[in-house]
Scaffold this motif. Structure first.
Motif, mmCIF file in Angstrom:
data_model
loop_
_atom_site.group_PDB
_atom_site.id
_atom_site.type_symbol
_atom_site.label_atom_id
_atom_site.label_comp_id
_atom_site.label_asym_id
_atom_site.label_seq_id
_atom_site.Cartn_x
_atom_site.Cartn_y
_atom_site.Cartn_z
ATOM 1 N N GLU A 56 0.767 -0.949 -0.069
ATOM 2 C CA GLU A 56 -0.059 0.387 0.016
ATOM 3 C C GLU A 56 0.799 1.431 -0.073
ATOM 4 O O GLU A 56 -0.107 2.777 -0.064
ATOM 5 N N ILE A 57 2.079 1.233 0.831
ATOM 6 C CA ILE A 57 3.282 1.917 0.231
ATOM 7 C C ILE A 57 4.411 1.561 0.374
ATOM 8 O O ILE A 57 4.682 0.477 -0.299
ATOM 9 N N GLN A 58 5.244 2.518 -0.203
ATOM 10 C CA GLN A 58 6.455 2.189 -0.242
ATOM 11 C C GLN A 58 7.400 2.220 0.590
ATOM 12 O O GLN A 58 7.662 3.519 1.178
ATOM 13 N N ARG A 59 8.085 0.885 1.245
ATOM 14 C CA ARG A 59 9.193 1.626 1.530
ATOM 15 C C ARG A 59 11.230 2.131 1.137
ATOM 16 O O ARG A 59 11.456 1.175 0.062
ATOM 17 N N PHE A 60 12.042 3.188 1.310
ATOM 18 C CA PHE A 60 12.761 3.300 0.443
ATOM 19 C C PHE A 60 14.006 3.095 1.949
ATOM 20 O O PHE A 60 13.676 3.887 2.300
ATOM 21 N N LYS A 61 14.536 2.024 1.261
ATOM 22 C CA LYS A 61 15.833 2.118 2.144
ATOM 23 C C LYS A 61 16.522 2.605 1.978
ATOM 24 O O LYS A 61 17.402 2.246 0.984
ATOM 25 N N ASN A 62 17.222 3.915 2.990
ATOM 26 C CA ASN A 62 18.282 4.130 2.851
ATOM 27 C C ASN A 62 19.362 3.429 2.953
ATOM 28 O O ASN A 62 19.110 3.235 4.809
ATOM 29 N N PRO A 63 20.436 3.490 2.368
ATOM 30 C CA PRO A 63 21.647 3.034 3.412
ATOM 31 C C PRO A 63 22.508 3.467 4.823
ATOM 32 O O PRO A 63 23.753 3.008 4.584
ATOM 33 N N CYS A 64 22.290 4.790 3.952
ATOM 34 C CA CYS A 64 22.673 5.434 4.686
ATOM 35 C C CYS A 64 21.825 6.234 6.166
ATOM 36 O O CYS A 64 22.443 6.824 6.966
ATOM 37 N N GLY A 65 20.452 5.610 6.630
ATOM 38 C CA GLY A 65 20.022 6.407 7.904
ATOM 39 C C GLY A 65 18.650 5.594 8.070
ATOM 40 O O GLY A 65 18.536 4.582 7.156
ATOM 41 N N ALA A 66 17.717 6.267 7.915
ATOM 42 C CA ALA A 66 16.728 6.097 8.394
ATOM 43 C C ALA A 66 15.870 5.377 7.132
ATOM 44 O O ALA A 66 15.976 6.231 5.888
ATOM 45 N N ASP A 67 14.727 4.465 7.167
ATOM 46 C CA ASP A 67 14.462 4.263 6.438
ATOM 47 C C ASP A 67 13.263 5.177 5.761
ATOM 48 O O ASP A 67 12.476 5.444 6.833
ATOM 49 N N HIS A 68 12.758 5.397 3.813
ATOM 50 C CA HIS A 68 12.272 6.869 4.141
ATOM 51 C C HIS A 68 10.209 5.681 3.298
ATOM 52 O O HIS A 68 10.622 4.747 2.848
#
Length: 127
Positions: A56-68
């Motif tokens: 229902e939403i997309q997780r943006f996995k940030n390799p340098c910090g918190a997921d967005h």
């Protein structure tokens, strides 16, 4: 796995859709807690996990910090500013099938997902 539709989940989903800025879980929690201070951080995190698992939403996995998290589900790419951390959507006319096929031929594996992030300094930080 089927999950229940709850008021808290609806609040979480609405926050992601309202913010449109690739917010982190903490930012989403702060946004929801402004109107509903009784909601817990754990509830927001649990609902974000469920919403991203169900697509229902997309997780943006940030390799340098918190997921967005974001509401845009169609294939697109991202630009992340190395100075301010802002993430913006980049829609490109790229033949993704061709890239996936080339990767699979080179590795002998099967591509199940991908993450392409352009990094640099955003327009605001360049000024």
């Amino acid at each position: 796995m089927q999950t229940r539709k709850t008021f808290q989940k609806a609040l979480t989903l609405d926050a992601v859709r309202e913010m449109k800025s690739h917010p982190t879980a903490d930012q989403i929690y702060a946004h929801v807690a402004e109107k509903y201070p009784e909601i817990s951080r754990a509830t927001i995190y649990r609902n974000l996990n469920q919403l991203s698992e169900t697509g229902e939403i997309q997780r943006f996995k940030n390799p340098c910090g918190a997921d967005h998290f974001e509401q845009m589900l169609t294939p697109h790419y991202h630009f992340m500013c190395k100075k301010c951390g802002r993430i913006t959507d980049v829609e490109l006319d790229v033949n993704l099938t061709e890239l996936i096929n080339a990767c699979q031929q080179k590795t002998g594996g099967t591509v199940t997902d991908h993450l392409l992030v352009f990094e640099g300094i955003c327009e605001n930080c360049c000024e």
